[in-house]
Motif scaffolding. Structure first.
Motif, mmCIF file in Angstrom:
data_model
loop_
_atom_site.group_PDB
_atom_site.id
_atom_site.type_symbol
_atom_site.label_atom_id
_atom_site.label_comp_id
_atom_site.label_asym_id
_atom_site.label_seq_id
_atom_site.Cartn_x
_atom_site.Cartn_y
_atom_site.Cartn_z
ATOM 1 N N VAL A 122 0.835 -1.199 0.000
ATOM 2 C CA VAL A 122 0.000 0.000 0.000
ATOM 3 C C VAL A 122 0.872 1.252 0.000
ATOM 4 O O VAL A 122 0.621 2.217 -0.735
ATOM 5 N N ILE A 123 1.915 1.240 0.821
ATOM 6 C CA ILE A 123 2.816 2.396 0.881
ATOM 7 C C ILE A 123 3.479 2.637 -0.461
ATOM 8 O O ILE A 123 3.590 3.782 -0.925
ATOM 9 N N GLU A 124 3.931 1.574 -1.122
ATOM 10 C CA GLU A 124 4.562 1.730 -2.432
ATOM 11 C C GLU A 124 3.577 2.301 -3.439
ATOM 12 O O GLU A 124 3.942 3.136 -4.281
ATOM 13 N N TYR A 125 2.319 1.891 -3.362
ATOM 14 C CA TYR A 125 1.309 2.476 -4.244
ATOM 15 C C TYR A 125 1.152 3.970 -3.964
ATOM 16 O O TYR A 125 1.093 4.795 -4.887
ATOM 17 N N LEU A 126 1.086 4.340 -2.693
ATOM 18 C CA LEU A 126 0.921 5.748 -2.333
ATOM 19 C C LEU A 126 2.139 6.585 -2.716
ATOM 20 O O LEU A 126 2.022 7.799 -2.913
ATOM 21 N N ARG A 127 3.306 5.957 -2.805
ATOM 22 C CA ARG A 127 4.523 6.665 -3.214
ATOM 23 C C ARG A 127 4.624 6.847 -4.724
ATOM 24 O O ARG A 127 5.411 7.660 -5.205
ATOM 25 N N SER A 128 3.874 6.075 -5.485
ATOM 26 C CA SER A 128 4.019 6.042 -6.933
ATOM 27 C C SER A 128 3.248 7.176 -7.596
ATOM 28 O O SER A 128 2.367 7.785 -6.988
ATOM 29 N N PRO A 129 3.576 7.494 -8.880
ATOM 30 C CA PRO A 129 2.813 8.531 -9.604
ATOM 31 C C PRO A 129 1.348 8.162 -9.669
ATOM 32 O O PRO A 129 0.979 6.983 -9.788
ATOM 33 N N ARG A 130 0.470 9.168 -9.630
ATOM 34 C CA ARG A 130 -0.965 8.922 -9.592
ATOM 35 C C ARG A 130 -1.578 9.139 -10.971
ATOM 36 O O ARG A 130 -1.693 10.260 -11.448
ATOM 37 N N TYR A 131 -1.915 8.059 -11.598
ATOM 38 C CA TYR A 131 -2.644 8.132 -12.862
ATOM 39 C C TYR A 131 -3.957 7.372 -12.695
ATOM 40 O O TYR A 131 -4.041 6.389 -11.957
ATOM 41 N N HIS A 132 -4.972 7.813 -13.396
ATOM 42 C CA HIS A 132 -6.276 7.152 -13.406
ATOM 43 C C HIS A 132 -6.942 7.177 -12.031
ATOM 44 O O HIS A 132 -7.797 6.354 -11.733
ATOM 45 N N ASN A 133 -6.589 8.150 -11.195
ATOM 46 C CA ASN A 133 -7.280 8.278 -9.915
ATOM 47 C C ASN A 133 -8.679 8.841 -10.061
ATOM 48 O O ASN A 133 -9.452 8.867 -9.121
ATOM 49 N N GLY A 134 -8.988 9.313 -11.244
ATOM 50 C CA GLY A 134 -10.319 9.838 -11.488
ATOM 51 C C GLY A 134 -11.328 8.774 -11.851
ATOM 52 O O GLY A 134 -12.483 9.095 -12.148
ATOM 53 N N PHE A 135 -10.870 7.520 -11.855
ATOM 54 C CA PHE A 135 -11.775 6.430 -12.227
ATOM 55 C C PHE A 135 -11.965 5.476 -11.045
ATOM 56 O O PHE A 135 -11.070 5.318 -10.221
ATOM 57 N N VAL A 136 -13.112 4.832 -10.998
ATOM 58 C CA VAL A 136 -13.358 3.820 -9.980
ATOM 59 C C VAL A 136 -13.583 2.462 -10.675
ATOM 60 O O VAL A 136 -13.783 2.403 -11.878
#
Length: 381
Positions: A367-381
């Protein structure tokens, strides 16, 4: 409509999305910040009345925390917003003269309380456990009187069984949901023919779950007592018993995979403990990234008052963060903010401790590695 979801302990207490409860701490760690632990493992004593061959804490002594020390420590940990206290390692915590009072005090302070025990003192402590603990795990390993005596080198099997029955009965009497009650069986290939006995014991005692797992060898510095082929046959026996069991006790399997197992390719992808990154030559996300940022979520305090940053590093002196000494004004917070801890955490962040690791925090690191990574497609569910 199925209205059963949310009622079982697998839905709630063991839910894999539990990390959401700690999301703010995970975000802080992803930003490179620091947090106080969610959980503290507190060793009340470092001695034991059993002598298990594959004990993960074999360095026993004669230390016992004073009730005054424990009281002050619990007050401090509460002020630091620690959420849970697990009375688990070092030795057999129930041998402490104030064990019952301590877990009651912990509950009264608002902590969630976990108890891991060999069960030898449940007959005298069962009321305190049922009244105060959120979970109880009995490390019994041998499901018959003879196998238990061989593995634990003790002669109290029948007392342990009676203690478990008292816990179950008293919980029913009080109509409590907690403690969640489980039996843990660490089994090697020599125990293959007793896997069904373990499952039947859990069913007979009406506990919530039976946990079947191979022992930890590599990470605690012991030679494995199994060949790869023997371990594979044992794990298949675990799966068979789980698949054919028709009772109400939950059968859980910890498909523990050592680094040697992973390199062999025999157990690729077989270890939920390692998270999503368990495959040939990759045994947990820490092996992919070379990082561990989740360590601050957990800490260990031993019966000597020594603080360690991880349950896998308990008793390895070079990983000690320091010793709590309230007479000198050194509490947990001072240890946690010390220069010594910063130095140790730098090494942990680079996984210099990985040879000792059983990867209990892999999912949190994912989870931490995900939160550290660039954020793409966060506008989709």
């Amino acid at each position: 409509m199925d209205t059963s979801f949310g009622k079982s302990f697998a839905d709630i207490e063991l839910n894999r999305y539990k990390f959401v409860s700690h999301i703010e701490k995970l975000k802080e760690l992803a930003r490179g910040g620091d947090v106080y632990p969610v959980t503290i493992e507190l060793d009340m004593v470092d001695f034991c009345n059993h002598d298990c061959w594959w004990c993960v804490d074999p360095n026993h002594g004669n230390n016992s925390l004073s009730p005054e020390f424990v009281s002050r420590l619990l007050q401090e940990l509460k002020s630091l917003e620690v959420k849970g206290i697990v009375y688990k390692g070092g030795g057999e915590g129930m041998l402490h003269s104030a064990f019952a009072e301590t877990i009651r005090d912990s509950k009264d302070l608002g902590f969630e309380v976990g108890v891991v025990t060999n069960g030898s003192r449940l007959k005298t402590a069962y009321k305190a456990v049922v009244q105060s603990a959120d979970y109880l795990r009995v490390s019994i390993d041998g499901p018959t009187e003879e196998t238990h005596r061989r593995l634990h080198k003790s002669r109290d099997f029948l007392d342990i069984i009676e203690g478990i029955r008292q816990v179950v009965s008293y919980r029913e009497e009080l109509q409590n949901r907690h403690p969640i009650i489980g039996l843990s069986f660490a089994m090697d290939f020599s125990m293959l023919e007793f896997v069904r006995d373990a499952v039947e014991m859990g069913d007979d005692l009406r506990v919530d779950y039976v946990l079947l797992r191979p022992p930890f060898f590599e990470e605690v510095g012991r030679e494995s007592s199994m060949t790869l082929e023997g371990k594979k046959e044992l794990m298949q026996a675990f799966e068979t018993e789980k698949a054919t069991y028709k009772g109400t006790t939950t059968i859980m399997i910890d498909n523990w995979t050592s680094d040697t197992d992973a390199r062999s390719g025999v157990f690729s992808g077989a270890s939920p403990r390692r998270g999503a990154y368990s495959k040939i030559n990759v045994n947990g996300i820490e092996h992919v990234t070379g990082r561990c940022h989740a360590s601050p979520l957990l800490a260990v305090i031993t019966a000597e008052g020594e603080v360690y940053p991880c349950c896998n590093l308990r008793f390895i002196k070079k990983w000690s963060l320091g010793k709590i000494d309230y007479t000198r004004g050194v509490g947990f917070a001072e240890i946690w903010q010390s220069e010594r801890r910063k130095q140790v955490m730098e090494k942990i962040h680079k996984t210099e401790c990985i040879s000792h690791c059983t990867h209990p925090l892999s999912r949190y690191n994912e989870v931490i590695e995900y939160l550290r990574s660039p954020r793409y497609h966060n506008g989709f569910v």
